[in-house]
Design a protein around this motif. Structure first.
Motif, PDB file in Angstrom:
ATOM      1  N   GLN A  77      13.586  14.396 -21.463  1.00  0.00           N
ATOM      2  CA  GLN A  77      14.523  15.190 -22.255  1.00  0.00           C
ATOM      3  C   GLN A  77      14.103  15.220 -23.724  1.00  0.00           C
ATOM      4  N   LYS A  78      13.615  14.118 -24.223  1.00  0.00           N
ATOM      5  CA  LYS A  78      13.175  14.070 -25.623  1.00  0.00           C
ATOM      6  C   LYS A  78      12.046  15.065 -25.848  1.00  0.00           C
ATOM      7  N   TRP A  79      11.137  15.138 -24.893  1.00  0.00           N
ATOM      8  CA  TRP A  79      10.033  16.097 -24.982  1.00  0.00           C
ATOM      9  C   TRP A  79      10.547  17.536 -24.956  1.00  0.00           C
ATOM     10  N   LEU A  80      11.479  17.813 -24.079  1.00  0.00           N
ATOM     11  CA  LEU A  80      11.993  19.178 -23.959  1.00  0.00           C
ATOM     12  C   LEU A  80      12.745  19.613 -25.216  1.00  0.00           C
ATOM     13  N   GLN A  81      13.464  18.696 -25.846  1.00  0.00           N
ATOM     14  CA  GLN A  81      14.148  19.045 -27.087  1.00  0.00           C
ATOM     15  C   GLN A  81      13.134  19.385 -28.180  1.00  0.00           C
ATOM     16  N   TYR A  82      12.039  18.669 -28.209  1.00  0.00           N
ATOM     17  CA  TYR A  82      10.971  18.958 -29.171  1.00  0.00           C
ATOM     18  C   TYR A  82      10.311  20.296 -28.848  1.00  0.00           C
ATOM     19  N   LEU A  83      10.037  20.532 -27.575  1.00  0.00           N
ATOM     20  CA  LEU A  83       9.377  21.757 -27.135  1.00  0.00           C
ATOM     21  C   LEU A  83      10.199  22.997 -27.465  1.00  0.00           C
ATOM     22  N   THR A  84      11.499  22.879 -27.418  1.00  0.00           N
ATOM     23  CA  THR A  84      12.349  24.053 -27.583  1.00  0.00           C
ATOM     24  C   THR A  84      12.843  24.283 -29.008  1.00  0.00           C
ATOM     25  N   ALA A  85      12.907  23.232 -29.833  1.00  0.00           N
ATOM     26  CA  ALA A  85      13.562  23.416 -31.131  1.00  0.00           C
ATOM     27  C   ALA A  85      12.894  22.763 -32.332  1.00  0.00           C
ATOM     28  N   SER A  86      11.793  22.073 -32.147  1.00  0.00           N
ATOM     29  CA  SER A  86      11.147  21.426 -33.291  1.00  0.00           C
ATOM     30  C   SER A  86      10.502  22.460 -34.211  1.00  0.00           C
ATOM     31  N   ASP A  87      10.308  22.090 -35.467  1.00  0.00           N
ATOM     32  CA  ASP A  87       9.640  22.983 -36.416  1.00  0.00           C
ATOM     33  C   ASP A  87       8.234  23.319 -35.950  1.00  0.00           C
ATOM     34  N   THR A  88       7.566  22.354 -35.342  1.00  0.00           N
ATOM     35  CA  THR A  88       6.211  22.599 -34.838  1.00  0.00           C
ATOM     36  C   THR A  88       6.226  23.652 -33.739  1.00  0.00           C
ATOM     37  N   ALA A  89       7.187  23.539 -32.820  1.00  0.00           N
ATOM     38  CA  ALA A  89       7.279  24.506 -31.729  1.00  0.00           C
ATOM     39  C   ALA A  89       7.611  25.894 -32.261  1.00  0.00           C
ATOM     40  N   VAL A  90       8.553  25.977 -33.195  1.00  0.00           N
ATOM     41  CA  VAL A  90       8.948  27.271 -33.749  1.00  0.00           C
ATOM     42  C   VAL A  90       7.793  27.934 -34.480  1.00  0.00           C
ATOM     43  N   SER A  91       7.138  27.204 -35.362  1.00  0.00           N
ATOM     44  CA  SER A  91       6.038  27.790 -36.143  1.00  0.00           C
ATOM     45  C   SER A  91       4.865  28.173 -35.253  1.00  0.00           C
ATOM     46  N   THR A  92       4.614  27.371 -34.230  1.00  0.00           N
ATOM     47  CA  THR A  92       3.498  27.676 -33.320  1.00  0.00           C
ATOM     48  C   THR A  92       3.782  28.953 -32.534  1.00  0.00           C
ATOM     49  N   ARG A  93       4.995  29.091 -32.018  1.00  0.00           N
ATOM     50  CA  ARG A  93       5.356  30.289 -31.259  1.00  0.00           C
ATOM     51  C   ARG A  93       5.270  31.539 -32.130  1.00  0.00           C
ATOM     52  N   LEU A  94       5.831  31.464 -33.322  1.00  0.00           N
ATOM     53  CA  LEU A  94       5.842  32.646 -34.180  1.00  0.00           C
ATOM     54  C   LEU A  94       4.429  33.029 -34.620  1.00  0.00           C
ATOM     55  N   ALA A  95       3.598  32.052 -34.918  1.00  0.00           N
ATOM     56  CA  ALA A  95       2.234  32.343 -35.359  1.00  0.00           C
ATOM     57  C   ALA A  95       1.406  32.956 -34.233  1.00  0.00           C
ATOM     58  N   ALA A  96       1.697  32.550 -32.996  1.00  0.00           N
ATOM     59  CA  ALA A  96       0.921  33.032 -31.846  1.00  0.00           C
ATOM     60  C   ALA A  96       1.574  34.217 -31.149  1.00  0.00           C
ATOM     61  N   SER A  97       2.726  34.698 -31.653  1.00  0.00           N
ATOM     62  CA  SER A  97       3.477  35.757 -30.984  1.00  0.00           C
ATOM     63  C   SER A  97       3.728  35.395 -29.523  1.00  0.00           C
ATOM     64  N   TRP A  98       4.117  34.146 -29.308  1.00  0.00           N
ATOM     65  CA  TRP A  98       4.330  33.614 -27.963  1.00  0.00           C
ATOM     66  C   TRP A  98       5.826  33.504 -27.690  1.00  0.00           C
TER      67      TRP A  98
END
Length: 472
Positions: free
Chosen positions: A371-392
């Motif tokens: 669950q800790k991993w999934l919370q990071y995957l879905t809402a962390s700053d790293t996840a958000v910036s990575t998705r937006l930069a990659a148009s993913w």
């Protein structure tokens, strides 16, 4: 919702609609235009999963269960897991199985994994990337065999099936304020949280600003109703110039959305009966059918053929278009000014939303770490910036400030509508016999649109068939 047998659950696969043709609803489904141009109804649950970086398109992936066999471990070896060999050897190792990173975003997912492991040195994440075509067959086999990954990705339809059959662990202690409310609530059942929203796409109303200006018609606003859209479409239609005022496929996916926009319900409260053959259902069907041949092309004129609506809008011959945000990239070079707005409703707003989720396996021995991993995957700053930069695909977070690069990415100017549409949404109705249900409704709409059957009788017949499926 009652829990059905595991046997019945294993037979369930994602139905072709899709997020997003519902599955390529970044594309079309039965009765829609094309796999790349369908509207919300055409995408049952997914949409294009990649897009031009300058426009930061978003979409989710969902589709029909394809062939394939084997367990997650088999999938990992044949699909080249993306987990880094240099990942820290922590005290706990969790496995994560996904489909949306496959085919181009493996490195993006690994970047998020690396960020998580750096912040959580006691946990190592091993990723199992599986191609979408094989994913749900492999996952079903793994869950049935007791070899499922600690955490895995699901589209909405499969989430319902897995949660209903006890395959998912209840999540606890999640800060729901981090996520958009409608996205978070989509994965709540009986007051319990069984998944976290991972990414989403939705449907909006595209409009050609040049055609509106030429016709002297005021531009659409967020307060528009069906009546406003109809009046504008009539003024914008010029059959002699082959210019059409509106386009919205006459399909199941558009019907359940229009039904909600008119205040109707597809099922009763305990989902024991279909209830769409109602005054609201008739209004929804009439809304869709009434456009054909008046303000939008007929089937005989090409409506419903591959890329018909995409080409019509891009050629400057279509004033308004109901379709998904996954089409932003395709329209980036359109030779005219265009924008989007939240779709009008009849008595209320109701936008079609498609989302992927991530969940923890009920059989996992490492549920807290997963669950800790999934919370990071879905809402962390790293996840958000990575998705937006990659148009993913678009992240499900509530903080608009963190979405600034997307909101200011260029056409369409009103990208805020993408998130405003999440304020009042409707999720696709889901049952075990999903494709049969969709076919029954599509057949009824087709018969009514062709004039073979009165709308009320067509809906009544379809409702009886769908209610029978609920008891099957």
């Amino acid at each position: 919702m009652k829990r059905s047998s595991a046997v019945g659950w294993l037979a369930v696969g994602c139905t072709a609609l899709t997020v997003l043709a519902a599955c390529s609803q970044g594309s079309a489904t039965a009765g829609s235009n094309s796999s790349s141009s369908s509207s919300s109804t055409e995408s049952g649950s997914t949409a294009a999963s990649s897009a031009d970086a300058s426009t930061a398109d978003a979409g989710t992936t969902a589709g029909s269960t394809a062939g394939g066999s084997g367990s997650p471990s088999t999938a990992a070896s044949s699909s080249a897991p993306s987990s880094s060999s240099s990942a820290p050897a922590g005290n706990t190792t969790i496995t994560y199985m996904d489909f949306s990173a496959s085919g181009g975003h493996e490195k993006d997912l690994q970047k998020i994994v690396d960020g998580f492991q750096k912040e959580n040195p006691g946990i190592t994440v091993k990723v199992q990337n599986v191609a979408y075509a094989d994913y749900f067959t492999k996952l079903q086999t793994a869950v049935a065999g007791g070899t499922a990954a600690d955490a895995f990705e699901l589209d909405y339809q499969n989430f319902i099936s897995y949660a209903d059959n006890g395959a998912l662990a209840e999540l606890s202690g999640v800060d729901r304020s981090v996520y958009r409310t409608s996205l978070y609530d989509a994965f709540t059942m009986d007051g319990k949280q069984f998944g976290l929203p991972e990414s989403f796409s939705d449907v909006v109303l595209f409009y050609n600003k040049t055609l509106f200006a030429k016709a002297g018609v005021p531009l659409p606003t967020s307060s528009w109703t069906w009546a406003d859209e109809k009046a504008a479409a009539q003024k914008l239609t010029d059959k002699s110039a082959k210019v059409w005022g509106d386009y919205q496929p006459i399909t199941y996916n558009e019907f359940y959305k229009a039904l909600a926009q008119s205040g109707g319900q597809f099922f009763n409260a305990d989902k024991s009966e279909a209830t769409f053959s109602s005054q609201q259902g008739t209004e929804a069907a009439d809304w869709l059918i009434g456009k054909s041949g008046t303000v939008m092309p007929t089937v005989a004129e090409g409506a419903g053929t591959p890329d018909f609506d995409t080409n019509l809008f891009k050629s400057g011959k279509l004033a308004m278009w109901h379709t998904g945000i996954w089409m932003f990239s395709a329209m980036a070079d359109a030779p005219f000014d265009w924008d989007v707005v939240v779709e009008p409703g009849n008595t209320t707003k109701a936008s079609a939303m498609f989302a992927n989720t991530v969940a923890v396996s009920a059989s996992s021995k490492n549920q807290a770490a997963a669950q800790k991993w999934l919370q990071y995957l879905t809402a962390s700053d790293t996840a958000v910036s990575t998705r937006l930069a990659a148009s993913w695909e678009l992240p499900p977070i509530a903080d608009d400030a963190k979405l600034a690069t997307y909101l200011k990415a260029g056409k369409p100017a009103n990208r805020k509508a993408v998130f405003d549409a999440l304020e009042k949404t409707v999720l696709a109705p889901v049952i075990t016999n999903q494709q049969e249900m969709q076919d029954d409704v599509n057949d009824a709409l087709t018969a009514a649109a062709a004039g073979r059957t009165p709308v009320d009788k067509a809906l009544s017949d379809a409702q009886s068939k769908v209610t029978a499926l609920l008891g099957g």
